[in-house]
Design an enzyme around this catalytic site. Structure first.
Site, PDB file in Angstrom:
ATOM      1  N   LYS A   1      -4.756  40.913  25.507  1.00 53.62           N
ATOM      2  CA  LYS A   1      -4.701  39.237  25.888  1.00 53.62           C
ATOM      3  C   LYS A   1      -6.030  38.834  25.858  1.00 53.62           C
ATOM      4  O   LYS A   1      -7.211  39.358  25.687  1.00 53.62           O
ATOM      5  CB  LYS A   1      -4.361  39.281  27.757  1.00 53.62           C
ATOM      6  CG  LYS A   1      -5.458  39.860  28.371  1.00 53.62           C
ATOM      7  CD  LYS A   1      -6.563  38.792  28.989  1.00 53.62           C
ATOM      8  CE  LYS A   1      -7.547  39.722  30.023  1.00 53.62           C
ATOM      9  NZ  LYS A   1      -8.845  39.093  30.309  1.00 53.62           N
TER      10      LYS A   1
ATOM     11  N   ASP B   1      -4.957  42.741  36.406  1.00 52.55           N
ATOM     12  CA  ASP B   1      -4.388  41.857  35.204  1.00 52.55           C
ATOM     13  C   ASP B   1      -3.112  42.478  34.684  1.00 52.55           C
ATOM     14  O   ASP B   1      -2.325  41.905  33.875  1.00 52.55           O
ATOM     15  CB  ASP B   1      -5.377  42.172  33.923  1.00 52.55           C
ATOM     16  CG  ASP B   1      -6.714  41.074  33.859  1.00 52.55           C
ATOM     17  OD1 ASP B   1      -6.563  40.190  34.491  1.00 52.55           O
ATOM     18  OD2 ASP B   1      -7.608  41.509  33.287  1.00 52.55           O
TER      19      ASP B   1
HETATM   20  O1  C5P Z   1      -8.154  44.449  40.111  1.00 53.06           O
HETATM   21  P1  C5P Z   1      -9.119  45.226  38.882  1.00 53.06           P
HETATM   22  O2  C5P Z   1      -9.771  46.735  39.295  1.00 53.06           O
HETATM   23  O3  C5P Z   1      -8.994  45.291  37.810  1.00 53.06           O
HETATM   24  O4  C5P Z   1     -10.869  44.631  39.510  1.00 53.06           O
HETATM   25  C1  C5P Z   1     -11.837  44.859  38.880  1.00 53.06           C
HETATM   26  C2  C5P Z   1     -13.227  44.585  39.684  1.00 53.06           C
HETATM   27  O5  C5P Z   1     -13.238  43.163  39.336  1.00 53.06           O
HETATM   28  C3  C5P Z   1     -12.926  44.295  41.068  1.00 53.06           C
HETATM   29  O6  C5P Z   1     -13.383  45.486  41.891  1.00 53.06           O
HETATM   30  C4  C5P Z   1     -13.590  43.242  41.622  1.00 53.06           C
HETATM   31  O7  C5P Z   1     -14.969  43.587  41.583  1.00 53.06           O
HETATM   32  C5  C5P Z   1     -13.677  42.299  40.499  1.00 53.06           C
HETATM   33  N1  C5P Z   1     -12.422  41.247  40.635  1.00 53.06           N
HETATM   34  C6  C5P Z   1     -12.746  40.250  41.303  1.00 53.06           C
HETATM   35  N2  C5P Z   1     -11.758  39.304  41.553  1.00 53.06           N
HETATM   36  C7  C5P Z   1     -10.519  39.214  40.844  1.00 53.06           C
HETATM   37  C8  C5P Z   1     -10.446  40.413  40.023  1.00 53.06           C
HETATM   38  C9  C5P Z   1     -11.276  41.353  39.883  1.00 53.06           C
HETATM   39  O8  C5P Z   1     -13.469  39.967  42.116  1.00 53.06           O
HETATM   40  N3  C5P Z   1      -9.577  38.441  40.785  1.00 53.06           N
END
Ligand code: C5P
Length: 292
Positions: free
Chosen positions: A11, A138
């Site tokens: 993406k 994502d």
């Molecule tokens: O959800 P995921 O593990 O992909 O997110 C990785 C990091 O990105 C999270 O630990 C957080 O620090 C940050 N994040 C965030 N807000 C979001 C998505 C991700 O702060 N909406």
């Protein structure tokens, strides 16, 4: 059916806005996302052993629970209550890791789509999206793909009008950027210059490529530490090579340019490849059928 091969598309963020920090530590976002033809291939094979095994064409890529594809399979069985069957996951990776293109999330999404098709076709899509959100922010978007607005943590999806035909030149500089570190540099309430998300959605509805390109905007670019200056060098180079516009995707470091004309995009990719190793040409994935 015992085996299924799925495409896991990368993406790009056409826009990325950070609205506020949430009490749970995540951020509320508004992102216009686009799947592109650069893709991994995920083959799922049901086996008679009791184990989930994973292999890939990339040396050093974890094939245990650190890999989102494996985590997705484990979650699928946990959340659906289906007795775990043996599963072999083969990943042919073309999307670079830690690039801002959701490569790992897209593999996880393909595993969820594939296990649903193989084992539980009656599972409602909303349930699959809920399981996806447990794996990563994502993943729900990657399950649906095409052109969509992702809000909340990334899990609230609205399908948008498909992106007009165009070519992307995608270039990844040779360093990783930590997503949590970059979120840590943003003060959501102090962002002055934000994407025109509504304008982007309207431009997509009109099928107006120039207006889409004019509205590329990622708020992470404004807080990018100086050590990542190569991101801006690539943007400038893409513009000099004739891109309608260029932006960083997600939390980077991947940068892409949009071209209306395929031959100009090919020439730009060839020129960029001489300076930066990892460059690809890709098209928007425009319909859900492309994405299944
Ligand atoms: O959800 P995921 O593990 O992909 O997110 C990785 C990091 O990105 C999270 O630990 C957080 O620090 C940050 N994040 C965030 N807000 C979001 C998505 C991700 O702060 N909406």
């Amino acid at each position: 059916m015992r085996e299924l091969t799925l495409k896991a598309y990368a993406k790009l963020n056409l826009t990325l806005d950070i609205l506020r920090k949430r009490p749970d530590g995540y951020h509320d976002l508004a992102m216009v996302m686009q799947s592109v033809s650069l893709a991994d291939e995920v083959t799922l094979t049901l086996t008679d052993t009791a184990a989930i095994r994973c292999e890939s064409n990339v040396e050093g890529l974890p094939t245990d629970e650190r890999n989102l594809a494996v985590r997705a399979a484990l979650r699928f069985f946990q959340e659906t209550g289906l007795p775990p069957t043996g599963l072999h996951i083969r990943l042919v990776k073309r999307i670079p890791s830690c690039a801002g293109m959701a490569g790992g999330s897209s593999d996880a999404a393909a595993v969820l789509r594939g296990l649903r098709a193989l084992l539980l076709p009656s599972l409602p899509m909303e349930e699959l999206l809920r399981i996806g959100a447990l794996i990563g922010s994502d993943v729900p978007y990657c399950i649906c793909g095409t052109t969509a607005l992702a809000e909340g943590r990334g899990e609230r999806l609205t399908v948008l009008a498909p992106m007009p035909a165009a070519c992307f030149v995608i270039c990844k500089p040779d360093f990783p950027i930590s997503t949590p570190e970059l979120f840590g540099l943003v003060r959501a309430d102090a962002i002055a210059d934000r994407p025109d998300t509504a304008g982007m959605i309207a431009a997509l509805e009109r099928g107006d490529l120039a207006a889409v390109a004019a509205r590329l905007h990622n708020v992470f670019e404004a807080v990018l530490p100086e050590k990542y200056g190569e991101v801006f060098a690539i943007k400038r180079r893409l513009l000099a090579l004739g891109a309608l516009n260029a932006a960083m995707s997600g939390s980077g470091p991947t940068v892409y340019g949009i071209f209306a004309d395929r031959s100009a995009a090919e020439a730009a990719q060839a020129a960029l490849s001489r300076e930066w190793g990892q460059c690809w040409l890709a098209q928007p994935v425009r319909s859900a059928e492309d994405a299944v």
